[in-house]
Write an enzyme that holds these catalytic residues in place. Sequence first.
Site, PDB file in Angstrom:
ATOM      1  N   TYR A   1       0.837  -1.190   0.000  1.00 10.42           N
ATOM      2  CA  TYR A   1       0.000   0.000   0.000  1.00 10.42           C
ATOM      3  C   TYR A   1       0.879   1.250   0.000  1.00 10.42           C
ATOM      4  O   TYR A   1       1.664   1.471   0.930  1.00 10.42           O
ATOM      5  CB  TYR A   1      -0.924   0.032   1.214  1.00 10.42           C
ATOM      6  CG  TYR A   1      -1.988  -1.053   1.238  1.00 10.42           C
ATOM      7  CD1 TYR A   1      -2.216  -1.874   0.132  1.00 10.42           C
ATOM      8  CD2 TYR A   1      -2.764  -1.260   2.369  1.00 10.42           C
ATOM      9  CE1 TYR A   1      -3.196  -2.856   0.163  1.00 10.42           C
ATOM     10  CE2 TYR A   1      -3.744  -2.251   2.411  1.00 10.42           C
ATOM     11  CZ  TYR A   1      -3.946  -3.045   1.307  1.00 10.42           C
ATOM     12  OH  TYR A   1      -4.916  -4.019   1.347  1.00 10.42           O
TER      13      TYR A   1
ATOM     14  N   GLY B   1     -18.094   1.828  -4.001  1.00 13.31           N
ATOM     15  CA  GLY B   1     -18.971   2.989  -3.891  1.00 13.31           C
ATOM     16  C   GLY B   1     -20.334   2.815  -4.531  1.00 13.31           C
ATOM     17  O   GLY B   1     -21.189   3.711  -4.428  1.00 13.31           O
TER      18      GLY B   1
END
Length: 276
Positions: free
Chosen positions: A40, A184
């Site tokens: 990440y 989303g």
Amino acid sequence: MSELGLGTMTILKHGENEAKNILETAIQSGIRHIDTADVYARQDVERVIGETLGHERKHLFLTSKGGNELTEEGMRWNPNPSYLDVALHGSLERLRTDYLDLYYIHGGTLEDDLDATIEWAQKQKRDGVIRQIGLSSIRPNVINRWVASGALDVLMTPYSLLDRRPETLDVSIPIVGRGVLAKGLLTDEWEARLGDKGFEAWRKEDLASELAMMPKPIQAYALGAAKRFCDVVLPGASSVEQLQQTIRAFETEIDEDVLGRLLARLPIHPYTKHVT
């Protein structure tokens, strides 16, 4: 494990100050399950977590992942024990801890020497460097191989109202669900986020029709569904505002009968890749 965790892949999207505010907001809100990975932001997320939450270590359930080796071009899969040793100890150093509550192998294929990888993970557990062995995978054949070994403590895999494939798995270990808001689509912003390719097995037209009929607030029902199936629900956050919205939705009381009817109506698509 806490019921609601924080996935940290995107916390640096708006800079380090916002990332640290996200982490501090999570802790202040009672979240203790903090999930990360060495890849990440090319290790920067782990570093920021260590700098921000190092003093909270004994109160955290801290997890990371390894197996994707960073290169100049991006990253490559490397499940060799010699590399995993380097990856794990690098994560420990950046996270400012001498153990992890849970360490995931971050992917995998049947072409790997899975026996060697599993033996490596078991040794780390015996030595107390990791407390639990995890696998983060979307491949049912790899998942089944790990489950059959008896070594796996926790499975992380995508799960949402729009991707219920994990319900077809034959596993009895805890499941950590990521992608619970389906990029989303399971929020009030779904119309702006719906692309021409749809989502997973869903065609755009069918998905648009289904999302328009979802009970409100859609995010609360999405998280409620994840709570029914997953032992840990792991949404991400790229801003404090987004995290706060997720926490509010997670805590919102929903009509469980409505959720039950929704789950009865929505399909459980089968896995179509990496099945055998």
